[in-house]
Write a protein that holds these residues in place. Structure first.
Motif, short mmCIF file in Angstrom:
data_model
loop_
_atom_site.label_atom_id
_atom_site.label_comp_id
_atom_site.label_asym_id
_atom_site.label_seq_id
_atom_site.Cartn_x
_atom_site.Cartn_y
_atom_site.Cartn_z
N UNK A 66 0.78 -1.11 -0.13
CA UNK A 66 -0.02 0.07 -0.07
C UNK A 66 0.75 1.39 0.01
N UNK A 67 2.03 1.29 0.59
CA UNK A 67 2.70 2.18 0.86
C UNK A 67 3.39 2.47 -0.62
N UNK A 68 3.77 1.41 -1.11
CA UNK A 68 4.55 1.74 -2.64
C UNK A 68 3.41 2.12 -3.75
N UNK A 69 2.05 2.10 -3.42
CA UNK A 69 1.02 2.75 -4.38
C UNK A 69 1.41 4.16 -4.82
N UNK A 70 1.51 4.67 -6.11
CA UNK A 70 2.01 5.73 -6.30
C UNK A 70 1.14 7.02 -5.62
N UNK A 71 -0.20 6.89 -5.72
CA UNK A 71 -0.99 7.99 -5.17
C UNK A 71 -1.24 7.94 -3.58
N UNK A 72 -1.43 6.72 -3.15
CA UNK A 72 -1.67 6.61 -1.68
C UNK A 72 -0.42 6.65 -0.85
N UNK A 73 0.55 6.09 -1.37
CA UNK A 73 2.11 6.05 -0.70
C UNK A 73 2.45 7.50 -0.51
N UNK A 74 2.17 8.36 -1.66
CA UNK A 74 2.58 9.64 -1.33
C UNK A 74 1.88 10.63 -0.30
N UNK A 75 0.43 10.37 -0.34
CA UNK A 75 -0.14 10.94 0.63
C UNK A 75 0.17 10.53 2.16
N UNK A 76 0.48 9.19 2.00
CA UNK A 76 0.72 8.73 3.60
C UNK A 76 2.12 9.19 4.01
N UNK A 77 3.21 9.32 3.13
CA UNK A 77 4.37 9.84 3.42
C UNK A 77 4.47 11.38 3.61
N UNK A 78 3.38 12.07 3.34
CA UNK A 78 3.31 13.38 3.67
C UNK A 78 3.00 13.71 5.13
N UNK A 79 2.57 12.82 5.79
CA UNK A 79 2.39 12.94 7.26
C UNK A 79 3.17 13.14 8.06
N UNK A 80 3.24 13.66 9.15
CA UNK A 80 4.00 14.02 10.19
C UNK A 80 3.84 13.17 11.43
N UNK A 81 4.66 12.21 11.55
CA UNK A 81 4.54 11.16 12.42
C UNK A 81 5.49 11.26 13.47
N UNK A 82 5.09 10.43 14.92
CA UNK A 82 5.88 10.76 15.97
C UNK A 82 7.10 9.68 15.84
N UNK A 83 6.62 8.69 15.20
CA UNK A 83 7.21 7.34 15.09
C UNK A 83 7.05 6.61 13.91
N UNK A 84 7.65 5.61 13.04
CA UNK A 84 7.16 4.86 12.10
C UNK A 84 7.94 3.28 12.41
#
Length: 91
Positions: A56-74
């Motif tokens: 899901x993270x590798x999906x071009x559209x979905x992954x880009x949106x997920x990676x734009x988030x500000x996360x305390x930890x991954x």
């Protein structure tokens, strides 16, 4: 981030560890009914957990949106998948 086959197990473990914690499952076969931006905003602003798969993270559209988030930890389950910096998932 984990293999799709263990996503439900991660949700179960989070609920066992801290029952009040809200979990957002981001996966095509089990995502919340909310829009993706809404689900991400809710999880990141309220300190909750997002569980998603490497695929899901590798999906071009979905992954880009997920990676734009500000996360305390991954947390990466099966982190050896990103050991090679030249693989698609690492990039």
């Amino acid at each position: 981030v984990c293999p799709a086959t263990v996503m439900r197990q991660w949700v179960k473990e989070f609920h066992a560890w801290w029952p009040p914690l809200r979990i957002t499952l981001l996966h095509s076969s089990g995502s919340r009914g909310d829009s993706l931006p809404s689900a991400l905003r809710t999880a990141t602003t309220k300190g909750h957990v997002i569980v998603t798969s490497y695929g899901h993270l590798q999906h071009p559209e979905i992954g880009r949106k997920i990676l734009q988030g500000d996360y305390a930890a991954v947390i990466l389950d099966e982190g050896h998948k990103i050991r090679n910096p030249l693989t698609d998932i690492s990039i």
